[in-house]
Design a protein around this motif. Structure first.
Motif, PDB file in Angstrom:
ATOM      1  N   SER A  15       6.722  44.280  12.209  1.00  0.00           N
ATOM      2  CA  SER A  15       7.412  43.344  13.090  1.00  0.00           C
ATOM      3  C   SER A  15       8.878  43.244  12.705  1.00  0.00           C
ATOM      4  O   SER A  15       9.246  43.419  11.546  1.00  0.00           O
ATOM      5  CB  SER A  15       6.749  41.963  13.037  1.00  0.00           C
ATOM      6  OG  SER A  15       6.881  41.420  11.750  1.00  0.00           O
ATOM      7  N   GLU A  16       9.682  42.968  13.710  1.00  0.00           N
ATOM      8  CA  GLU A  16      11.107  42.749  13.487  1.00  0.00           C
ATOM      9  C   GLU A  16      11.345  41.251  13.354  1.00  0.00           C
ATOM     10  O   GLU A  16      10.670  40.448  13.992  1.00  0.00           O
ATOM     11  CB  GLU A  16      11.919  43.298  14.658  1.00  0.00           C
ATOM     12  CG  GLU A  16      11.878  44.804  14.761  1.00  0.00           C
ATOM     13  CD  GLU A  16      12.634  45.328  15.978  1.00  0.00           C
ATOM     14  OE1 GLU A  16      12.992  44.531  16.872  1.00  0.00           O
ATOM     15  OE2 GLU A  16      12.857  46.549  16.033  1.00  0.00           O
ATOM     16  N   VAL A  17      12.298  40.900  12.528  1.00  0.00           N
ATOM     17  CA  VAL A  17      12.650  39.499  12.323  1.00  0.00           C
ATOM     18  C   VAL A  17      14.161  39.402  12.469  1.00  0.00           C
ATOM     19  O   VAL A  17      14.908  40.135  11.814  1.00  0.00           O
ATOM     20  CB  VAL A  17      12.214  39.007  10.921  1.00  0.00           C
ATOM     21  CG1 VAL A  17      12.593  37.558  10.717  1.00  0.00           C
ATOM     22  CG2 VAL A  17      10.718  39.200  10.729  1.00  0.00           C
ATOM     23  N   GLU A  18      14.587  38.487  13.365  1.00  0.00           N
ATOM     24  CA  GLU A  18      16.022  38.353  13.620  1.00  0.00           C
ATOM     25  C   GLU A  18      16.772  37.906  12.369  1.00  0.00           C
ATOM     26  O   GLU A  18      17.803  38.449  12.026  1.00  0.00           O
ATOM     27  CB  GLU A  18      16.255  37.368  14.768  1.00  0.00           C
ATOM     28  CG  GLU A  18      17.672  37.410  15.287  1.00  0.00           C
ATOM     29  CD  GLU A  18      17.830  36.586  16.545  1.00  0.00           C
ATOM     30  OE1 GLU A  18      18.750  35.754  16.567  1.00  0.00           O
ATOM     31  OE2 GLU A  18      17.045  36.770  17.488  1.00  0.00           O
ATOM     32  N   ASP A  19      16.239  36.884  11.678  1.00  0.00           N
ATOM     33  CA  ASP A  19      16.893  36.373  10.475  1.00  0.00           C
ATOM     34  C   ASP A  19      15.861  36.305   9.345  1.00  0.00           C
ATOM     35  O   ASP A  19      15.051  35.377   9.273  1.00  0.00           O
ATOM     36  CB  ASP A  19      17.485  34.987  10.758  1.00  0.00           C
ATOM     37  CG  ASP A  19      18.308  34.460   9.584  1.00  0.00           C
ATOM     38  OD1 ASP A  19      18.473  35.205   8.589  1.00  0.00           O
ATOM     39  OD2 ASP A  19      18.777  33.317   9.672  1.00  0.00           O
ATOM     40  N   LEU A  20      15.902  37.300   8.468  1.00  0.00           N
ATOM     41  CA  LEU A  20      14.927  37.371   7.372  1.00  0.00           C
ATOM     42  C   LEU A  20      15.055  36.210   6.393  1.00  0.00           C
ATOM     43  O   LEU A  20      14.094  35.845   5.725  1.00  0.00           O
ATOM     44  CB  LEU A  20      15.076  38.694   6.613  1.00  0.00           C
ATOM     45  CG  LEU A  20      14.432  39.908   7.277  1.00  0.00           C
ATOM     46  CD1 LEU A  20      14.845  41.188   6.571  1.00  0.00           C
ATOM     47  CD2 LEU A  20      12.927  39.785   7.277  1.00  0.00           C
TER      48      LEU A  20
END
Length: 194
Positions: A164-169
């Motif tokens: 999954s991609e996360v905008e702000d880790l």
């Protein structure tokens, strides 16, 4: 008399030819054995052949070396089996449920990848309903955008790998996410058992 002399000359010539052929065959055999012995010598560790000159000494050392290698193979197989057991027991957190005699697997592993996280989950036995949709919902709630999900069935267990991609880790709390995923898997087991 001339015929008798001719017969003796032919017999002598035939015997000489046979001797030459035998000598040549023997010479080829010795050459072949010498090549094989040299190959055997080159395969043995230097400390085993130091000071030993005869082919029979080298063959004896080769027999001993083969026995040593067999023992090492057996030892390594035992070590490999122990390591496999350790890996399996460390990767799998087992719980015994009251309604089932077997162990139920619970395993969530979260790793950072560029731009997001990869989550590996063993959700339980294949005959059970997998809580995959619930797990996806949790990921969405935590701000993860699922890019891919691969599910496999191995040894009667279901494994999921979710990228999954996360905008702000920096905003993603991995411990909280892990707890929620663990809880969802445990809840789905209790529902199945009940």
């Amino acid at each position: 008399m001339a015929e008798e002399n001719q017969h003796i000359i032919l017999a002598t010539t035939n015997n000489d030819e046979k001797k030459i052929i035998r000598r040549e065959v023997e010479k080829q055999r010795r050459t072949h054995m010498s090549v094989l012995c040299a190959s055997l010598r080159s395969s043995l560790p230097l400390e085993l052949i130091k000071g030993k000159r005869s082919a029979s000494d080298h063959i004896g050392e080769a027999v001993n070396y083969i026995q040593i290698l067999k023992q090492k193979i057996n030892d390594l197989q035992v070590k490999r089996d122990r390591l496999k057991q350790k890996v399996n027991s460390s990767l799998v957190d087992t719980e015994i449920e009251p309604d089932h005699s077997g162990a139920v697997v619970k395993c969530v592993n979260i790793n950072h990848i560029p731009g997001g996280v990869e989550i590996s989950i063993c959700s339980g036995f294949a005959e059970r309903n997998s809580p995959l949709s619930e797990l996806m919902e949790i990921l969405l709630q935590e701000g993860c955008v699922v890019v891919s999900c691969v599910s496999t069935n191995a040894n009667g267990r279901i494994f999921h790998t979710i990228k999954s991609e996360v905008e702000d880790l920096t905003r993603l709390d991995l411990a909280k996410l892990q707890h929620k995923l663990d809880h969802a898997i445990l809840l789905s087991r209790q529902l199945y058992a009940g």
